[in-house]
Design a protein around this motif. Structure first.
Motif, short mmCIF file in Angstrom:
data_model
loop_
_atom_site.label_atom_id
_atom_site.label_comp_id
_atom_site.label_asym_id
_atom_site.label_seq_id
_atom_site.Cartn_x
_atom_site.Cartn_y
_atom_site.Cartn_z
N ALA A 377 0.83 -1.21 0.00
CA ALA A 377 0.00 0.00 0.00
C ALA A 377 0.86 1.26 0.00
O ALA A 377 0.58 2.23 -0.72
CB ALA A 377 -0.93 -0.01 1.21
N LYS A 378 1.94 1.25 0.80
CA LYS A 378 2.82 2.42 0.83
C LYS A 378 3.48 2.66 -0.54
O LYS A 378 3.55 3.79 -1.03
CB LYS A 378 3.91 2.22 1.89
N LYS A 379 3.96 1.58 -1.14
CA LYS A 379 4.66 1.71 -2.41
C LYS A 379 3.72 2.21 -3.51
O LYS A 379 4.08 3.09 -4.31
CB LYS A 379 5.25 0.36 -2.80
N CYS A 380 2.52 1.67 -3.56
CA CYS A 380 1.57 2.09 -4.58
C CYS A 380 1.17 3.55 -4.41
O CYS A 380 1.12 4.32 -5.39
CB CYS A 380 0.33 1.20 -4.54
N GLU A 414 -2.81 5.48 1.21
CA GLU A 414 -2.20 5.94 2.46
C GLU A 414 -3.05 5.53 3.67
O GLU A 414 -2.52 5.06 4.69
CB GLU A 414 -2.04 7.46 2.43
N VAL A 415 -4.36 5.72 3.56
CA VAL A 415 -5.26 5.32 4.66
C VAL A 415 -5.21 3.81 4.86
O VAL A 415 -5.18 3.31 6.00
CB VAL A 415 -6.70 5.80 4.36
N GLU A 416 -5.19 3.09 3.75
CA GLU A 416 -5.16 1.63 3.83
C GLU A 416 -3.86 1.14 4.47
O GLU A 416 -3.85 0.17 5.24
CB GLU A 416 -5.32 1.04 2.44
N ALA A 417 -2.76 1.81 4.17
CA ALA A 417 -1.48 1.42 4.77
C ALA A 417 -1.52 1.59 6.28
O ALA A 417 -1.03 0.72 7.02
CB ALA A 417 -0.35 2.26 4.17
N LYS A 418 -2.09 2.69 6.76
CA LYS A 418 -2.19 2.89 8.22
C LYS A 418 -3.13 1.87 8.84
O LYS A 418 -2.87 1.37 9.96
CB LYS A 418 -2.69 4.31 8.50
#
Length: 522
Positions: A377-380, A414-418
């Motif tokens: 998620a962060k990379k995307c 970004e929200v999904e990564a958190k």
């Protein structure tokens, strides 16, 4: 050079007593009349009579009006001790020879040297001028040119039509003419000094003009193979040659700043000769600017054709880079704006397409793993943001609808990564709870698990929660709250087990008939 006639014996017999030194006025007139370096007898000259007009060849009127001082007045003038005035009685046998000069006669070597210097200086002064036509040639009607009357130094700085070949010819003339002057010891002659300064100016201008001529020829050669270059750049298999980029910057480095070079400050002449540039309207600069405009117009027209044929963003980016890199003086603004607008649309569409493909890629990675894919998620999200920034830098409007959608997808990542970070903490908490349940099952329904195990599990969960919050997970996230509840339940379970263990101990002591231990106040 001029010579001085000898004094006859008859005239010397009637000469009144006069100074043994040649008067300054006479010495100066003789030097002025002679083109050769000359040395007068000075202290040991014979006495001169009033008929000095026979000695000066045309300067007699000036000399005849000169009043020669007497011996007594000259002896009172201070002079170095080594200067001893010869008196007539000291040399009774000396008489000026009839028909011979009373001055020192120049040597043949000195005359030859002087002639060579004068000839070399004549050649230096003729540098940069057209050769004299032969007497038999019919003189052509000549148009008046103010540059012909100007000094070569000034004319070189003002000239707008010269080229490297003509400047090289002038430099060779100056160099060939100056070398004999310096070899013969005439390097400090004013004409020689001016010639050397002019040579420095000519060489500097020759280097500037030659660089511009080479750039013009290189750009002309590249423009001749424009069809081949366009195909290679459009397909991505080639790139534009370096001579097609930075034309305006190249010209700026060779043009004089702050007005015309002839009006520049020349107090520090060496610095001036190393730093001055060409006039802004020099013919080679005008030619290079016109060629750059022609090249830019052709590439703009061809790129517009590719825009209307729905070329991709990568191809338009390469072609627009070539058009902008030429740096032509006059650019087809409407065409360039159309290309930039089309490129902005293509870039925005490309970014949105990339964002959607990354969404699918991340969803596939999540479906194939039980572990939260935080890095995916962060990379995307970071990749989408970088592409949005690049598209905006390349001319895409920041408020383009496609870029807005791509930005929304990036925010979702970004929200999904958190959330996935918080999910990792929750999964860890559930794992610790499962381990505690396993211990309870192993102890049996009436068994008591060792006191402190549940607290250790709760400590591990709390450490995982702190780490998740440090990595960006919000404290209020539902996964973090759920993990905290599990840690709290484990601590309560450990307290309950501690009470059960204490009660069981008391019952065992009562059964054995031992009094139960009372707790101290401490």
């Amino acid at each position: 050079g001029g010579t001085v006639a000898g004094l006859s014996q008859s005239s010397s017999a009637s000469v009144p007593e006069a100074a043994p030194l040649t008067p300054r006025t006479f010495r100066g007139l003789c030097r002025y009349a002679s083109v050769e370096s000359m040395r007068l007898p000075g202290r040991h000259s014979p006495r001169l009579d009033d008929g000095c007009e026979d000695l000066l060849f045309g300067f007699g009127s000036a000399c005849s009006s000169t009043t020669f001082p007497s011996r007594d007045s000259l002896e009172k003038r201070p002079r170095p001790p080594s200067h001893v005035i010869a008196k007539e009685e000291d040399r009774p046998d000396w008489k000026p020879p009839v028909g011979q000069s009373v001055m020192w006669q120049p040597t043949k070597e000195g005359l030859d040297r002087s002639k060579k210097i004068l000839h070399a200086l004549f050649q230096v002064r003729r540098a940069g001028k057209e050769e004299e036509p032969s007497p038999e040639a019919k003189p052509a009607k000549k148009v008046a040119d103010p540059m012909e009357e100007a000094a070569l130094f000034k004319a070189t700085l003002l000239e707008l039509r010269d080229n490297s070949t003509s400047l090289m010819h002038v430099a060779a003339q100056l160099k060939d003419g100056s070398e004999p002057v310096f070899d013969l010891g005439g390097g400090r002659h004013p004409s020689a000094v001016i010639a050397m300064r002019t040579l420095m100016v000519v060489q500097r201008k020759m280097a500037l003009v030659r660089a511009l001529e080479q750039r013009f020829l290189a750009l002309e050669a590249a423009h001749a193979r424009r069809e081949e270059l366009f195909k290679d750049i459009s397909s991505g298999s080639g790139s534009a040659p370096p001579e097609m980029s930075g034309t305006a910057s190249f010209i700026k480095r060779h043009v004089h700043h702050g007005g015309e070079p002839v009006d520049a400050d020349k107090s520090d002449f060496k610095s001036f000769a190393k730093s001055f540039g060409l006039p802004a309207r020099h013919h080679i600069i005008v030619k290079l600017e016109r060629l750059a405009n022609e090249v830019s117009d052709w590439w703009t027209a061809q790129t517009l054709t590719r825009v209307r044929n729905k070329a991709g963003a990568d191809e338009l980016k390469r072609l627009l880079g070539v058009v902008a890199g030429i740096q032509a003086r006059s650019v087809h603004k409407a065409g360039v704006e159309e290309i930039a607008t089309a490129l902005g649309d293509r870039l925005a569409e490309q970014v949105l397409s990339l964002a959607e493909s990354l969404q699918k890629k991340d969803a596939f990675a999540v479906s194939r793993s039980d572990v939260p894919q935080v890095e995916s998620a962060k990379k995307c999200g970071g990749e989408i943001k970088a592409n949005i920034k690049e598209a905006v830098d390349m001319g895409a409007p920041a408020q383009h609808p496609c870029l807005k959608q791509a930005m929304a997808i990036s925010v979702e990542f970004e929200v999904e990564a958190k959330a996935r970070i918080a999910q990792k903490a929750l999964i860890h908490a559930k794992l610790q709870l499962a381990r505690d349940n396993n211990l309870q099952e192993a102890a049996g329904p009436d068994g008591i698990v060792e006191v402190g195990q549940a607290s250790n599990f709760a400590d591990s969960i709390e450490d995982a929660i702190k780490k998740a919050i440090k990595e960006g997970a919000p404290k209020s996230h539902e996964y973090i709250q759920e993990a905290s509840e599990i840690a709290k339940a484990l601590r309560e379970s450990d307290v309950s087990r501690k009470r059960q263990r204490a009660r069981a101990n008391r019952l065992e002591q009562q059964a054995e008939g031992k009094p139960a231990k009372k707790k101290g106040k401490g």
